[in-house]
Design an enzyme around this catalytic site. Sequence first.
Site, PDB file in Angstrom:
ATOM      1  N   SER A  14       0.879  -1.177   0.000  1.00 29.00           N
ATOM      2  CA  SER A  14       0.000   0.000   0.000  1.00 29.00           C
ATOM      3  C   SER A  14       0.913   1.223   0.000  1.00 29.00           C
ATOM      4  O   SER A  14       2.084   1.123   0.394  1.00 29.00           O
ATOM      5  CB  SER A  14      -0.845  -0.002   1.278  1.00 29.00           C
ATOM      6  OG  SER A  14      -1.438   1.263   1.490  1.00 29.00           O
ATOM      7  N   TYR A  48      -1.466  -0.683  10.668  1.00 35.89           N
ATOM      8  CA  TYR A  48      -1.703  -1.063   9.267  1.00 35.89           C
ATOM      9  C   TYR A  48      -0.449  -0.771   8.434  1.00 35.89           C
ATOM     10  O   TYR A  48       0.018  -1.629   7.673  1.00 35.89           O
ATOM     11  CB  TYR A  48      -2.902  -0.293   8.694  1.00 35.89           C
ATOM     12  CG  TYR A  48      -3.161  -0.574   7.229  1.00 35.89           C
ATOM     13  CD1 TYR A  48      -3.692  -1.803   6.816  1.00 35.89           C
ATOM     14  CD2 TYR A  48      -2.882   0.373   6.246  1.00 35.89           C
ATOM     15  CE1 TYR A  48      -3.931  -2.062   5.466  1.00 35.89           C
ATOM     16  CE2 TYR A  48      -3.114   0.124   4.902  1.00 35.89           C
ATOM     17  CZ  TYR A  48      -3.640  -1.105   4.516  1.00 35.89           C
ATOM     18  OH  TYR A  48      -3.875  -1.365   3.189  1.00 35.89           O
TER      19      TYR A  48
END
Length: 244
Positions: free
Chosen positions: A143, A156
Amino acid sequence: MSKTIQSKIIIVTGASSGIGEATVRVLARQGHTLLIGARRTDKLKVLADELGSEGCKVEYRPLDVTQKDDVQAFADFAIHQFGRIDVIINNAGIMPLSPMASLKVDEWDAMIDVNIRGVLYGVAAVLPIMQKQGNGQIINISSIGGLYVIPTGAVYCATKYAVRAISDGLRQEHKELRVTCVYPGVVESELANTITDSAAAEAMEGYRNIALKPEAIANAIAHVINQPEDVDTSEIVVRPTAAL
Ligand code: NDP
């Protein structure tokens, strides 16, 4: 199948929605053969049936990437059905964002289990197979959160930094493998549904205004796969044009 594209055996984790689902559509329609996995097999069945009715080759299997044996069985099933695995796409992921102080420790654990352990189990399941084959391609979905950190994203982002480290370490150790780490920016998907912190969920609404369609990431993944064997696109960032 285009004459310039070589048909491959590709296995995809987290194929029941979002980026995984879009990637399966793009790759299947290019003529690749796919085994797709996720926990929601009802969604996998609809996707496999739809693509099957178009003449595409897509099989599905239930898969929980937090279970090592399950991931191995997934890879073994592909070998049993197709005889080889050319590509694994370690895509399954969750993103329950929250401030550290909310102490959602169970959600931290869940992110580590799916986003890090799940990727490692995927690597472990195919590595001996690909070594034996003498070639293969491992594509891990990180990501932009694997490139920088935002508030509510500490854990995350940590999992996505881990995916980056795992991908590059793997690439350096294996001259016979093509390894790619993909860094998507914000994309329309079900990912934000895993957020239970109300402030973090609200903040996501703002980001989502410029979200890409998942096909944008699917097309980048297809590009990486369809490069010649001696070309490893080791990292690829795909973000909305309007993003910071
Ligand atoms: P979705 O929530 O739409 O898709 C996530 C997929 O992961 C689903 O198919 C889900 O299937 C699967 N999954 C979750 N947990 C498990 C599990 N334990 N075992 C197997 N499969 C699992 O989100 P996205 O498509 O957005 O996410 C795909 C990847 O892209 C993730 O790694 C995410 O971190 C990354 N990403 C997404 C961005 C975005 O803005 N959307 C931006 C950057 C990266 P099921 O629930 O059926 O098991």
